[in-house]
Write a protein that holds these residues in place. Sequence first.
Motif, short mmCIF file in Angstrom:
data_model
loop_
_atom_site.label_atom_id
_atom_site.label_comp_id
_atom_site.label_asym_id
_atom_site.label_seq_id
_atom_site.Cartn_x
_atom_site.Cartn_y
_atom_site.Cartn_z
N ALA A 171 10.04 32.49 34.19
CA ALA A 171 11.13 31.63 34.63
C ALA A 171 12.08 32.43 35.51
O ALA A 171 11.90 33.64 35.70
N TRP A 172 13.10 31.77 36.01
CA TRP A 172 14.10 32.37 36.90
C TRP A 172 14.60 33.68 36.31
O TRP A 172 14.89 33.76 35.13
N GLY A 173 14.68 34.70 37.15
CA GLY A 173 15.19 35.99 36.73
C GLY A 173 14.16 36.92 36.13
O GLY A 173 14.46 38.07 35.84
N GLY A 174 12.94 36.44 35.96
CA GLY A 174 11.90 37.26 35.34
C GLY A 174 11.24 38.25 36.28
O GLY A 174 10.51 39.13 35.85
N GLY A 175 11.48 38.11 37.58
CA GLY A 175 10.85 39.01 38.55
C GLY A 175 9.42 38.60 38.86
O GLY A 175 8.90 37.61 38.33
N ALA A 176 8.79 39.36 39.72
CA ALA A 176 7.42 39.06 40.14
C ALA A 176 6.43 39.41 39.03
O ALA A 176 6.57 40.43 38.36
N VAL A 177 5.44 38.55 38.85
CA VAL A 177 4.37 38.80 37.88
C VAL A 177 3.03 38.77 38.62
O VAL A 177 2.90 38.14 39.67
N SER A 178 2.06 39.44 38.07
CA SER A 178 0.74 39.52 38.68
C SER A 178 -0.19 38.47 38.07
O SER A 178 -0.24 38.30 36.86
N LEU A 179 -0.91 37.77 38.95
CA LEU A 179 -1.95 36.83 38.53
C LEU A 179 -3.27 37.36 39.10
O LEU A 179 -3.35 37.65 40.29
N THR A 180 -4.27 37.46 38.28
CA THR A 180 -5.58 37.88 38.76
C THR A 180 -6.47 36.66 38.94
O THR A 180 -6.52 35.79 38.07
N VAL A 181 -7.14 36.61 40.07
CA VAL A 181 -8.09 35.55 40.37
C VAL A 181 -9.46 36.22 40.52
O VAL A 181 -9.59 37.22 41.22
N ASN A 182 -10.46 35.69 39.84
CA ASN A 182 -11.83 36.16 39.99
C ASN A 182 -12.68 35.02 40.51
O ASN A 182 -12.67 33.93 39.93
N MET A 183 -13.38 35.25 41.60
CA MET A 183 -14.30 34.25 42.13
C MET A 183 -15.72 34.75 41.87
O MET A 183 -16.03 35.91 42.12
N TRP A 184 -16.55 33.87 41.35
CA TRP A 184 -17.91 34.21 40.94
C TRP A 184 -18.91 33.39 41.75
O TRP A 184 -18.77 32.17 41.86
N PHE A 185 -19.93 34.07 42.28
CA PHE A 185 -20.96 33.43 43.10
C PHE A 185 -22.31 33.99 42.71
O PHE A 185 -22.42 35.15 42.35
N HIS A 186 -23.34 33.19 42.85
CA HIS A 186 -24.71 33.70 42.74
C HIS A 186 -25.35 33.47 44.09
O HIS A 186 -25.70 32.34 44.45
N THR A 187 -25.48 34.56 44.87
CA THR A 187 -25.97 34.46 46.23
C THR A 187 -26.47 35.83 46.69
O THR A 187 -26.06 36.85 46.15
N THR A 188 -27.33 35.82 47.69
CA THR A 188 -27.80 37.08 48.27
C THR A 188 -26.89 37.54 49.40
O THR A 188 -26.98 38.67 49.84
N SER A 189 -26.01 36.66 49.85
CA SER A 189 -25.15 36.94 51.00
C SER A 189 -23.73 37.27 50.58
O SER A 189 -23.23 36.75 49.58
#
Length: 122
Positions: free
Chosen positions: A40-58
Amino acid sequence: MTKGAALQQFFGRFMTAYPSNAVPDDAVLPYLTYDAVFDAWGGGAVSLTVNMWFHTTSEAVPNAKALEISDALGIGGVTLPVDGGLIWLKRGSPFCQALADDTDKNLKRRYINVTAEFLCLN
């Protein structure tokens, strides 16, 4: 809109998206996961991790999706309207890392760092 709904709506624009702790057993690749972190307001910046998963040869499709998220965040970030204010999402550093899987060379993962500031009440 709740904070959780705003994050879901934003990340769901790119591909099927799940909070990291709520991936169904029958999820089908490709999909992404994101950390559902709230403050919430005043808490400062927080980190969010995003993971994208693919099954591909490229590497082309995973790289294009990472670029799509980067473009959506832009240079100064993007704001998501929520009840009582905004969430300001920005690129974290490093923004994106390509990771491999030792058990399946065709399983591609993109590890993305996003910074969020919660400019909202509660």
